[in-house]
Scaffold this motif. Sequence first.
Motif, PDB file in Angstrom:
ATOM      1  N   ASP A 395      -0.599 -11.318   4.472  1.00 47.39           N
ATOM      2  CA  ASP A 395      -1.876 -10.614   4.323  1.00 47.39           C
ATOM      3  C   ASP A 395      -1.648  -9.147   3.998  1.00 47.39           C
ATOM      4  O   ASP A 395      -2.316  -8.564   3.135  1.00 47.39           O
ATOM      5  CB  ASP A 395      -2.700 -10.729   5.606  1.00 47.39           C
ATOM      6  N   ALA A 396      -0.688  -8.533   4.719  1.00 49.28           N
ATOM      7  CA  ALA A 396      -0.396  -7.120   4.495  1.00 49.28           C
ATOM      8  C   ALA A 396       0.154  -6.891   3.089  1.00 49.28           C
ATOM      9  O   ALA A 396      -0.281  -5.961   2.385  1.00 49.28           O
ATOM     10  CB  ALA A 396       0.597  -6.626   5.539  1.00 49.28           C
ATOM     11  N   ILE A 397       1.085  -7.732   2.675  1.00 50.54           N
ATOM     12  CA  ILE A 397       1.707  -7.584   1.352  1.00 50.54           C
ATOM     13  C   ILE A 397       0.670  -7.712   0.245  1.00 50.54           C
ATOM     14  O   ILE A 397       0.732  -7.016  -0.777  1.00 50.54           O
ATOM     15  CB  ILE A 397       2.825  -8.621   1.176  1.00 50.54           C
ATOM     16  N   SER A 398      -0.315  -8.561   0.448  1.00 52.87           N
ATOM     17  CA  SER A 398      -1.322  -8.807  -0.580  1.00 52.87           C
ATOM     18  C   SER A 398      -2.301  -7.653  -0.744  1.00 52.87           C
ATOM     19  O   SER A 398      -3.093  -7.656  -1.692  1.00 52.87           O
ATOM     20  CB  SER A 398      -2.101 -10.087  -0.247  1.00 52.87           C
ATOM     21  N   ALA A 399      -2.253  -6.679   0.166  1.00 52.77           N
ATOM     22  CA  ALA A 399      -3.217  -5.584   0.105  1.00 52.77           C
ATOM     23  C   ALA A 399      -2.577  -4.211   0.004  1.00 52.77           C
ATOM     24  O   ALA A 399      -3.105  -3.323  -0.676  1.00 52.77           O
ATOM     25  CB  ALA A 399      -4.112  -5.623   1.347  1.00 52.77           C
ATOM     26  N   GLY A 410      -1.984   0.945   3.423  1.00 55.26           N
ATOM     27  CA  GLY A 410      -0.658   1.223   2.891  1.00 55.26           C
ATOM     28  C   GLY A 410       0.416   0.580   3.753  1.00 55.26           C
ATOM     29  O   GLY A 410       0.188  -0.446   4.411  1.00 55.26           O
ATOM     30  N   PHE A 411       1.595   1.198   3.785  1.00 56.36           N
ATOM     31  CA  PHE A 411       2.733   0.595   4.490  1.00 56.36           C
ATOM     32  C   PHE A 411       2.508   0.460   5.995  1.00 56.36           C
ATOM     33  O   PHE A 411       3.251  -0.279   6.658  1.00 56.36           O
ATOM     34  CB  PHE A 411       4.001   1.395   4.229  1.00 56.36           C
ATOM     35  N   ILE A 412       1.509   1.146   6.529  1.00 56.83           N
ATOM     36  CA  ILE A 412       1.243   0.977   7.959  1.00 56.83           C
ATOM     37  C   ILE A 412       0.853  -0.465   8.260  1.00 56.83           C
ATOM     38  O   ILE A 412       1.023  -0.941   9.391  1.00 56.83           O
ATOM     39  CB  ILE A 412       0.148   1.961   8.448  1.00 56.83           C
ATOM     40  N   ARG A 413       0.335  -1.186   7.265  1.00 60.26           N
ATOM     41  CA  ARG A 413       0.011  -2.608   7.472  1.00 60.26           C
ATOM     42  C   ARG A 413       1.276  -3.404   7.813  1.00 60.26           C
ATOM     43  O   ARG A 413       1.265  -4.246   8.711  1.00 60.26           O
ATOM     44  CB  ARG A 413      -0.638  -3.194   6.215  1.00 60.26           C
ATOM     45  N   ALA A 414       2.351  -3.153   7.077  1.00 63.81           N
ATOM     46  CA  ALA A 414       3.613  -3.835   7.372  1.00 63.81           C
ATOM     47  C   ALA A 414       4.157  -3.383   8.715  1.00 63.81           C
ATOM     48  O   ALA A 414       4.602  -4.206   9.538  1.00 63.81           O
ATOM     49  CB  ALA A 414       4.632  -3.566   6.268  1.00 63.81           C
ATOM     50  N   ALA A 434       5.794 -13.725   0.121  1.00 63.94           N
ATOM     51  CA  ALA A 434       4.761 -12.963  -0.573  1.00 63.94           C
ATOM     52  C   ALA A 434       3.715 -13.865  -1.196  1.00 63.94           C
ATOM     53  O   ALA A 434       2.609 -13.421  -1.510  1.00 63.94           O
ATOM     54  CB  ALA A 434       5.398 -12.091  -1.655  1.00 63.94           C
ATOM     55  N   GLY A 435       4.042 -15.117  -1.394  1.00 64.33           N
ATOM     56  CA  GLY A 435       3.087 -16.049  -1.988  1.00 64.33           C
ATOM     57  C   GLY A 435       3.606 -17.464  -1.932  1.00 64.33           C
ATOM     58  O   GLY A 435       4.801 -17.705  -1.744  1.00 64.33           O
ATOM     59  N   ASN A 436       2.695 -18.411  -2.106  1.00 61.87           N
ATOM     60  CA  ASN A 436       3.084 -19.820  -2.176  1.00 61.87           C
ATOM     61  C   ASN A 436       2.115 -20.572  -3.083  1.00 61.87           C
ATOM     62  O   ASN A 436       1.327 -19.959  -3.810  1.00 61.87           O
ATOM     63  CB  ASN A 436       3.189 -20.439  -0.774  1.00 61.87           C
ATOM     64  N   ASN A 440      -2.853 -16.624  -4.508  1.00 61.87           N
ATOM     65  CA  ASN A 440      -2.725 -15.991  -5.808  1.00 61.87           C
ATOM     66  C   ASN A 440      -1.303 -15.483  -6.030  1.00 61.87           C
ATOM     67  O   ASN A 440      -0.652 -15.010  -5.097  1.00 61.87           O
ATOM     68  CB  ASN A 440      -3.706 -14.823  -5.942  1.00 61.87           C
ATOM     69  N   ARG A 441      -0.836 -15.589  -7.254  1.00 58.03           N
ATOM     70  CA  ARG A 441       0.498 -15.106  -7.601  1.00 58.03           C
ATOM     71  C   ARG A 441       0.585 -13.608  -7.296  1.00 58.03           C
ATOM     72  O   ARG A 441      -0.317 -12.838  -7.620  1.00 58.03           O
ATOM     73  CB  ARG A 441       0.773 -15.333  -9.074  1.00 58.03           C
ATOM     74  N   ILE A 442       1.708 -13.207  -6.697  1.00 62.81           N
ATOM     75  CA  ILE A 442       1.873 -11.811  -6.315  1.00 62.81           C
ATOM     76  C   ILE A 442       1.891 -10.907  -7.540  1.00 62.81           C
ATOM     77  O   ILE A 442       1.404  -9.757  -7.507  1.00 62.81           O
ATOM     78  CB  ILE A 442       3.155 -11.651  -5.456  1.00 62.81           C
ATOM     79  N   ASN A 443       2.405 -11.415  -8.661  1.00 64.03           N
ATOM     80  CA  ASN A 443       2.417 -10.610  -9.880  1.00 64.03           C
ATOM     81  C   ASN A 443       1.045 -10.557 -10.536  1.00 64.03           C
ATOM     82  O   ASN A 443       0.803  -9.683 -11.384  1.00 64.03           O
ATOM     83  CB  ASN A 443       3.465 -11.143 -10.855  1.00 64.03           C
ATOM     84  N   GLU A 444       0.164 -11.458 -10.164  1.00 57.05           N
ATOM     85  CA  GLU A 444      -1.238 -11.384 -10.600  1.00 57.05           C
ATOM     86  C   GLU A 444      -1.965 -10.303  -9.819  1.00 57.05           C
ATOM     87  O   GLU A 444      -2.697  -9.481 -10.383  1.00 57.05           O
ATOM     88  CB  GLU A 444      -1.924 -12.736 -10.395  1.00 57.05           C
ATOM     89  N   ILE A 445      -1.755 -10.301  -8.514  1.00 58.43           N
ATOM     90  CA  ILE A 445      -2.436  -9.324  -7.651  1.00 58.43           C
ATOM     91  C   ILE A 445      -2.094  -7.910  -8.077  1.00 58.43           C
ATOM     92  O   ILE A 445      -2.966  -7.027  -8.120  1.00 58.43           O
ATOM     93  CB  ILE A 445      -2.031  -9.556  -6.180  1.00 58.43           C
ATOM     94  N   TYR A 446      -0.826  -7.672  -8.447  1.00 56.83           N
ATOM     95  CA  TYR A 446      -0.378  -6.317  -8.765  1.00 56.83           C
ATOM     96  C   TYR A 446      -0.143  -6.097 -10.254  1.00 56.83           C
ATOM     97  O   TYR A 446       0.623  -5.223 -10.655  1.00 56.83           O
ATOM     98  CB  TYR A 446       0.862  -5.980  -7.933  1.00 56.83           C
ATOM     99  N   LYS A 447      -0.836  -6.913 -11.067  1.00 52.57           N
ATOM    100  CA  LYS A 447      -0.925  -6.686 -12.521  1.00 52.57           C
ATOM    101  C   LYS A 447       0.450  -6.509 -13.170  1.00 52.57           C
ATOM    102  O   LYS A 447       0.661  -5.637 -14.013  1.00 52.57           O
ATOM    103  CB  LYS A 447      -1.796  -5.459 -12.822  1.00 52.57           C
ATOM    104  N   SER A 448       1.370  -7.366 -12.763  1.00 51.64           N
ATOM    105  CA  SER A 448       2.713  -7.403 -13.363  1.00 51.64           C
ATOM    106  C   SER A 448       3.415  -6.053 -13.316  1.00 51.64           C
ATOM    107  O   SER A 448       4.113  -5.660 -14.257  1.00 51.64           O
ATOM    108  CB  SER A 448       2.629  -7.907 -14.816  1.00 51.64           C
TER     109      SER A 448
END
Length: 616
Positions: A395-399, A410-414, A434-436, A440-448
């Motif tokens: 959840d933290a990584i996705s945001a 930010g990194f305080i989530r981790a 980071a995903g399964n 959603n694909r992690i590279n989709e979330i962060y626009k490659s």
Amino acid sequence: MNYYITFLIVCISSTVFAQIDRLEPPFWWAGMEHNEVQLVCYGNNIAAYEVASEDLKILEVKKVENPNYLFITIDSKDKAAGTYSLYFDNGKNQPFRRNYELKTRTANSAQREGFDSSDVIYLLMPDRFANGDSSNDSTSNTVEKVDRSKNGGRHGGDITGIINNLDYLEDLGVTALWSTPLLEDNEPTYSYHTYAQSDYYKIDPRFGSNEDYKELADNMHKRDMKLIMDYVTNHWGSKHWMIQDLPMEDWIHYWEDGDRSGFKRSNYRMTTQFDGNASAIDAQGCMDGWFDTTMPDMNQANPLVLNYMVQNAIWWIEYAGLDGFRVDTYSYNNKEAIATWTKAIMNEYPNFNIMGEIWMHDQAQISYWQKDSKIGAIDNFNSGLPTVMDFTLHDAISAMFNEDPAWDKGFIRAYDNFTNDFLYPDTNNLLVFAGNHDTNRINEIYKSDLDTYKQIMTLIFTVRGIPQIYYGDEIGMTGNKETLGDGDIRRDFPGGWSGDAQNAFTQQGRTESQNAYHNFTKKLLNWRKEKEVMHTGEFLHYIPFDDVYVYFRYNDAERVMVVLNNTSEEKTIALDRFSEGLNGATSGYNIISETKITFSETMTVPAKGSMIIELK
């Protein structure tokens, strides 16, 4: 003519009248801890027969509501490997015999080592990974046929495709493989994911055969790699042969106020499993509700159902040589029954590993399900489950890479995620990812964004726990389930099919961008493979300032410093704050940039930079 010869003649002449269509498990092994084996015997009116054996002790013959079933419990303790006979007689001159085999176990089978924090797990969907045998794309005994044009259709990937690309996985640095289910799923549509299984003793013929699956495990073991089976206990498929002819009414959870099939959807509120304030109807609505229309919810409180699942799981471990299970929807099961199932497997294989999908968003709630949890103990519950999935880190990584730093962003989530590690009895047995196949694909979330990918993978591969990577992330694959459905996050791996425009399994076949993702992933995975400090070392972290996160992994022999900068600006950090972690080190080697670092009063961290520094 003596009785035995007469019996054999009658057997031969009467086989047309008496037939066992299925006998499960199809065989067992001598020398197992689980030695009281429950045989499910299925055939037309088979309950009309009495069962005897001259050389096997029969502990029980149980007849149920449906006369097409007999549940025969035999005692295999102290029996040598060999073939034994069961005799069936209905008193109408129609007796017959059925042989049952106890096989010889592989040497040291019981002591097999499961996956652990020294491994990196590669998750793939076999239908979408590689098509190694086009002749099985569609088969006469399965309904849905191959159609790559359909997002949710079958595309033809198979076990041979996986075997053919083990070189790619080994070179990448992967040490374990988790494949989504490979057992038969004969639903007419959307069957490629195989979570609605129709035969628990049979690999889906569109993926290959049972022998192919065993060959996959054997090939992986030659490379010192491990195979993890995705196992589904909570529900079966609506086309399962036993669902089509239920042994008894309470084999599944049938809802009188549901539809004609007994379907009523789960409310998905897993908190009702341990919420002391939950109403009984809400708890039942989660645990007994169906996960989906094609997935009847199994009644594991029925001891015959539970024992069937225990034996089937053990059978696959022993037959294929498995190194672990990932259990789908673990926290939807009857919790006492799934604990019994888990402990039975771990009793048979004490060094095995099982990870459960506990898709919850609170560390205390996830911790409840891990073996020896103090939180579970409050409820007098111990699942026996070694590994749980760190969904809160996911959840933290996705945001956290898409937001400006703040008190709780930010990194305080981790950081905050790891502050709750005290809730877990064993943080080395947390699956970090980071995903399964469901997210959603992690590279989709962060626009490659390659720099963000590097930070995410640096985090996943260097914190405590067992890292898992989703197939295709290592070449920058994208996918959005919210707009285009599940099929979009489960795209075909480029090069897995004859005639594909490119082959991303090779360096020459990858684009420059794909190689940038791949090369970084390969470097980290192959470095981590030999680093015991990354597997079991202690974890020491510092509160992120200016969205720069610093942490250390250490043991008596080695220390590693990880620095992540989640900002678009170069940052200078004062090193005196990290003296506890540095422990007197005056220099280090950054394995990412392959440069030596001499420590002074400060250190510069590149914008969106990732650093893994071996301290000297």
